[in-house]
Design a protein around this motif. Structure first.
Motif, mmCIF file in Angstrom:
data_model
loop_
_atom_site.group_PDB
_atom_site.id
_atom_site.type_symbol
_atom_site.label_atom_id
_atom_site.label_comp_id
_atom_site.label_asym_id
_atom_site.label_seq_id
_atom_site.Cartn_x
_atom_site.Cartn_y
_atom_site.Cartn_z
ATOM 1 N N MET A 61 0.828 -1.219 0.000
ATOM 2 C CA MET A 61 0.000 0.000 0.000
ATOM 3 C C MET A 61 0.855 1.259 0.000
ATOM 4 O O MET A 61 0.455 2.290 -0.562
ATOM 5 N N ARG A 62 2.023 1.201 0.630
ATOM 6 C CA ARG A 62 2.927 2.361 0.538
ATOM 7 C C ARG A 62 3.370 2.566 -0.917
ATOM 8 O O ARG A 62 3.392 3.707 -1.413
ATOM 9 N N ARG A 63 3.728 1.455 -1.567
ATOM 10 C CA ARG A 63 4.134 1.573 -2.978
ATOM 11 C C ARG A 63 2.967 2.058 -3.841
ATOM 12 O O ARG A 63 3.150 2.847 -4.770
ATOM 13 N N THR A 64 1.762 1.580 -3.504
ATOM 14 C CA THR A 64 0.569 1.994 -4.264
ATOM 15 C C THR A 64 0.334 3.491 -4.116
ATOM 16 O O THR A 64 -0.023 4.185 -5.085
ATOM 17 N N THR A 65 0.515 4.008 -2.891
ATOM 18 C CA THR A 65 0.329 5.440 -2.655
ATOM 19 C C THR A 65 1.343 6.258 -3.464
ATOM 20 O O THR A 65 0.986 7.244 -4.139
ATOM 21 N N VAL A 66 2.610 5.858 -3.406
ATOM 22 C CA VAL A 66 3.661 6.575 -4.147
ATOM 23 C C VAL A 66 3.395 6.504 -5.642
ATOM 24 O O VAL A 66 3.470 7.510 -6.372
ATOM 25 N N LEU A 67 3.053 5.303 -6.118
ATOM 26 C CA LEU A 67 2.794 5.138 -7.549
ATOM 27 C C LEU A 67 1.550 5.920 -7.966
ATOM 28 O O LEU A 67 1.502 6.498 -9.063
ATOM 29 N N GLY A 68 0.544 5.950 -7.073
ATOM 30 C CA GLY A 68 -0.670 6.707 -7.395
ATOM 31 C C GLY A 68 -0.378 8.183 -7.557
ATOM 32 O O GLY A 68 -0.901 8.851 -8.475
ATOM 33 N N ILE A 69 0.433 8.728 -6.651
ATOM 34 C CA ILE A 69 0.790 10.147 -6.753
ATOM 35 C C ILE A 69 1.569 10.397 -8.037
ATOM 36 O O ILE A 69 1.330 11.388 -8.753
ATOM 37 N N THR A 70 2.506 9.497 -8.345
ATOM 38 C CA THR A 70 3.319 9.649 -9.556
ATOM 39 C C THR A 70 2.449 9.588 -10.809
ATOM 40 O O THR A 70 2.581 10.427 -11.720
ATOM 41 N N MET A 71 1.551 8.595 -10.864
ATOM 42 C CA MET A 71 0.683 8.447 -12.034
ATOM 43 C C MET A 71 -0.238 9.660 -12.166
ATOM 44 O O MET A 71 -0.519 10.133 -13.276
ATOM 45 N N CYS A 106 -12.320 4.672 -5.983
ATOM 46 C CA CYS A 106 -11.608 3.386 -6.055
ATOM 47 C C CYS A 106 -10.571 3.245 -4.947
ATOM 48 O O CYS A 106 -10.127 2.133 -4.645
ATOM 49 N N LEU A 107 -10.173 4.366 -4.372
ATOM 50 C CA LEU A 107 -9.184 4.331 -3.299
ATOM 51 C C LEU A 107 -9.846 4.501 -1.923
ATOM 52 O O LEU A 107 -9.210 4.966 -0.976
ATOM 53 N N THR A 108 -11.114 4.111 -1.839
ATOM 54 C CA THR A 108 -11.825 4.209 -0.556
ATOM 55 C C THR A 108 -11.085 3.459 0.557
ATOM 56 O O THR A 108 -11.046 3.915 1.707
ATOM 57 N N TYR A 109 -10.496 2.330 0.240
ATOM 58 C CA TYR A 109 -9.824 1.504 1.262
ATOM 59 C C TYR A 109 -8.345 1.863 1.412
ATOM 60 O O TYR A 109 -7.602 1.174 2.093
ATOM 61 N N LEU A 110 -7.929 2.971 0.736
ATOM 62 C CA LEU A 110 -6.580 3.510 0.936
ATOM 63 C C LEU A 110 -6.719 5.033 1.015
ATOM 64 O O LEU A 110 -6.299 5.776 0.124
ATOM 65 N N PRO A 111 -7.362 5.522 2.075
ATOM 66 C CA PRO A 111 -7.725 6.949 2.138
ATOM 67 C C PRO A 111 -6.538 7.889 2.088
ATOM 68 O O PRO A 111 -6.649 9.008 1.581
ATOM 69 N N GLN A 112 -5.381 7.459 2.620
ATOM 70 C CA GLN A 112 -4.223 8.347 2.576
ATOM 71 C C GLN A 112 -3.806 8.624 1.126
ATOM 72 O O GLN A 112 -3.402 9.754 0.782
ATOM 73 N N ALA A 113 -3.930 7.634 0.261
ATOM 74 C CA ALA A 113 -3.608 7.839 -1.157
ATOM 75 C C ALA A 113 -4.655 8.732 -1.819
ATOM 76 O O ALA A 113 -4.323 9.604 -2.636
ATOM 77 N N ALA A 114 -5.945 8.504 -1.455
ATOM 78 C CA ALA A 114 -7.008 9.341 -2.035
ATOM 79 C C ALA A 114 -6.815 10.803 -1.671
ATOM 80 O O ALA A 114 -6.974 11.713 -2.521
ATOM 81 N N VAL A 115 -6.446 11.090 -0.419
ATOM 82 C CA VAL A 115 -6.222 12.477 0.010
ATOM 83 C C VAL A 115 -5.024 13.077 -0.702
ATOM 84 O O VAL A 115 -5.071 14.229 -1.202
ATOM 85 N N ALA A 116 -3.933 12.330 -0.760
ATOM 86 C CA ALA A 116 -2.715 12.849 -1.407
ATOM 87 C C ALA A 116 -2.963 13.159 -2.878
ATOM 88 O O ALA A 116 -2.551 14.230 -3.384
ATOM 89 N N ILE A 117 -3.648 12.240 -3.561
ATOM 90 C CA ILE A 117 -3.936 12.451 -4.981
ATOM 91 C C ILE A 117 -4.873 13.634 -5.161
ATOM 92 O O ILE A 117 -4.711 14.460 -6.087
ATOM 93 N N SER A 118 -5.860 13.761 -4.287
ATOM 94 C CA SER A 118 -6.819 14.876 -4.399
ATOM 95 C C SER A 118 -6.121 16.217 -4.220
ATOM 96 O O SER A 118 -6.354 17.180 -4.982
ATOM 97 N N VAL A 119 -5.286 16.317 -3.177
ATOM 98 C CA VAL A 119 -4.570 17.578 -2.916
ATOM 99 C C VAL A 119 -3.687 17.937 -4.103
ATOM 100 O O VAL A 119 -3.652 19.100 -4.567
ATOM 101 N N LEU A 120 -2.947 16.952 -4.614
ATOM 102 C CA LEU A 120 -2.049 17.216 -5.736
ATOM 103 C C LEU A 120 -2.829 17.646 -6.975
ATOM 104 O O LEU A 120 -2.497 18.658 -7.618
ATOM 105 N N ALA A 121 -3.874 16.887 -7.304
ATOM 106 C CA ALA A 121 -4.606 17.162 -8.546
ATOM 107 C C ALA A 121 -5.349 18.491 -8.472
ATOM 108 O O ALA A 121 -5.286 19.314 -9.408
ATOM 109 N N ILE A 122 -6.099 18.707 -7.364
ATOM 110 C CA ILE A 122 -6.859 19.954 -7.253
ATOM 111 C C ILE A 122 -5.912 21.157 -7.184
ATOM 112 O O ILE A 122 -6.160 22.232 -7.773
#
Length: 633
Positions: free
Chosen positions: A84-94, A131-147
């Motif tokens: 999940m840590r790798r998923t979060t990092v990869l999600g932010i990168t993607m 889709c990232l409901t079960y990984l909320p830290q990734a959802a927040v990070a991606i939201s902050v970056l994108a918005i």
């Protein structure tokens, strides 16, 4: 997995993400392809083909990575956290890559094509969050970056419409993040509740299994108990074939009750535990296998994978080992042991029959070969059938017609005058024929009608007492079952009172075996009989292990020496034993009767030793009342 074997929360998160991440990358791939397609004529080829293809292939690779078969049980909490840590990092990168690519395309095309870019950014962002409901830290990070990047881009463009879209998208994103937070909290609560429920169920199952185990274990010796013994026996019988051969053995300790009486129950329990350890060691050392269980009290059961002869040899060895002294608190305490063995299928083909046959062999050993092991044979089968015939006949017997008494006088051998007559039970069944008294008593006790038989015989004894000269007493035998039943003693006392015959006309004979089951109860009932004026005689003295103890504790008046000693009275060694018993009786102020006097030589020896009373065939054989009355007269 945790120590209970349940998934950790990170593992549960990871397993849920495995279902949601592939659709996320699928949506990204489709939306990216659609955006590239609408800009194919207005944007450079490297953006619409090369970069778009790389992004789509990256999405497909991630879909493959997340859909590969895995063993969920093999995933640990640490592995799930790392993924999940790798998923979060990869999600932010993607997110960063896709956003930069989309904003680069926004530089080209018409207003409609630029609106498609806005829609791509907003729709893709919201899809990622769900889709990232079960990984909320990734959802927040991606939201902050994108918005954040989208808003800065819109501000830089100076377009009020785009800035409005960015703000609306930001507000909706914040609202959705609140929903995602609540959903994730519910998921965590549900997982914790589920884990607690499963843990509770498993603990309950373990407790149930432990309770079931303890229900099959004897708490004192830690051996399997009676229930486990029969379960193992039943299982063995279910799996038995025509070639199966095994035996069951029963072991009963001899002389264990005096250990409890003399040293206390705590020492008796320690003795049983130590004997149990000996039995376990013997079973482990024996080939083929042997299992042992404590059936209750001082009785043990064995299942022996051997034919009856080998099993009997093993049980004989067990008897010898048990008889070795046991050290307890500086003392050496020894008990004996007797055994019985029955074989499958020779002695029986079901558990109850096998057990009963082994128990019958044990009973025979206790009565006739104490300290040894006896194997069940066809002779015993005939005895069982005879007992069954007696029991069946007794159930339908007309006791008033079939049961009777004969009488044998007891003489003053110095004056040759009769002083008493012993009432002896006789039963001649139309079905079973003449039945010995001890068989009658055993059958009546087994059928629960001993009280009926005893009172019927005592009524005849009272009637005989009325016909005999007033100076003669009537001696009546009481069994263990009679003394253990206060109601029987009540009825005897009531019958004596209603008959008008004084208690002094009666002597009640008891044996030491009548004292084994409940000594205190027997003494209490004996005291009641003695209070009526009757005398108490201890019959067959010398055949029991606790004779001297009985003499000290029982309220006795008469001692009857067993005929086995009378048979040796003419032998110097036997004569010394008999003289010693007579001296003991005199020292305790007890009258002494020598039984089984069958020859003139024995009678003369008894006179010379100083015996006053005697009984036996040499003096008079048992006979009907009329004959005895005439003989005495």
């Amino acid at each position: 997995m945790d120590k209970e074997g349940l998934p950790d929360l990170p593992v549960a998160q990871f397993l849920r993400l495995r279902r949601h991440i592939p659709p996320l990358y699928g949506v990204l791939a489709v939306n990216a392809a659609a955006l590239a397609y609408t800009h194919r004529h207005v944007a450079p080829l490297y953006l619409t083909v090369v970069v778009a293809s790389v992004l789509v292939l990256a999405c497909l690779q991630r879909i493959y990575a997340w859909t590969r078969p895995i063993d969920p049980a093999a995933i640990t909490g640490d592995q799930a956290r790392a993924i999940m840590r790798r998923t979060t990092v990869l999600g932010i990168t993607m997110t960063l890559v896709f956003l930069v690519w989309a904003l680069a395309l926004d530089q080209y095309g018409t207003a409609a094509q630029q609106g498609h870019v806005m829609l791509f950014i907003a729709a893709t962002l919201l899809g990622c969050i769900f889709c990232l409901t079960y990984l909320p830290q990734a959802a927040v990070a991606i939201s902050v970056l994108a918005i954040g990047m989208f808003t800065l881009y819109c501000v830089k463009q100076g377009s009020e419409e785009r800035l409005s879209i960015a703000c609306s998208t930001g507000l909706i994103t914040i609202l959705i993040l609140f929903v995602v937070r609540d959903c994730f909290a519910s998921f965590v609560s549900l997982e914790e509740s589920r884990s607690a429920l499963i843990i509770g169920q498993r603990r309950a199952e373990r407790l149930e299994a432990e309770s079931a185990r303890l229900a099959r274990i004897d708490a004192l010796t830690q051996l399997p108990n009676r229930r486990r013994f029969f379960e193992e026996l039943e299982a063995l019988l279910r799996e038995a074939t025509s070639q199966t051969r095994f035996s069951i053995g029963l072991l009963d300790l001899d002389g264990f009750k005096p250990v409890n009486d003399t040293h206390g129950h705590a020492q008796g329990d320690r003795l049983l535990a130590m004997i149990g350890d000996r039995l376990v060691a013997l079973c482990k050392a024996h080939e083929p296998g042997v299992s042992v269980a404590r059936l209750g009290g001082d009785e043990f059961g064995f299942i022996i994978q051997a034919e009856i002869d080998e099993a009997c040899d093993f049980m004989q060895g067990v008897c010898r080992v048990v008889q070795e002294p046991v050290p307890l608190d500086g003392m050496q305490i020894a008990v004996g042991a007797s055994g019985g063995v029955a074989a499958y299928p020779l002695s029986g083909s079901d558990a109850n029959k096998l057990f009963d046959r082994a128990d019958f062999a044990l009973y025979h050993a206790k009565r006739h070969q104490r300290g040894h092991c006896v194997k069940f044979s066809h002779l015993f089968e005939q005895l069982i059938r005879a007992d069954q015939l007696v029991e069946s006949a007794l159930q339908t017997a007309d006791l008033a017609q079939e049961i009777a008494l004969v009488f044998q006088p007891i003489y003053d051998i110095q004056s040759k005058a009769a002083v008493c007559v012993e009432a002896l039970a006789r039963w001649t069944s139309p079905v079973a024929g003449p039945v010995p008294p001890e068989t009658l008593v055993a059958a009546a006790e087994k059928l629960g009608i001993l009280r009926v038989v005893t009172l019927a015989l005592f009524d005849r004894a009272i009637a005989a007492c009325a016909q005999l000269p007033a100076h003669l007493r009537v001696s009546f035998n009481l069994s263990a079952g009679d003394l253990a039943n206060p109601e029987t003693v009540d009825a005897i006392l009531d019958a004596m009172t209603s008959s008008g015959q004084p208690g002094r006309r009666f002597i009640f004979e008891i044996t030491e075996t009548a004292l084994i089951s409940s000594f205190a109860t027997a003494v209490r009932e004996i005291d009641r009989l003695r209070a009526s004026g009757a005398k108490i005689a201890l019959d067959d003295f010398g055949t029991g292990f606790s004779s001297f103890n009985s003499l000290q504790e029982l309220p006795l008046d008469i001692l009857k020496i067993d005929k086995t000693f009378t048979g040796r009275i003419e032998d110097p060694a036997g004569r010394r034993v008999v003289r010693g018993i007579l001296s003991l009786a005199h020292s305790m102020s007890l009258e002494c009767v020598i039984e089984g006097v069958e020859t003139e030589g024995q009678l003369e020896a008894a006179r010379e030793l100083g015996f006053r009373y005697g009984q036996g065939y040499c003096l008079a054989r048992p006979a009907a009342l009329a004959e005895i009355d005439a003989r005495i007269a």
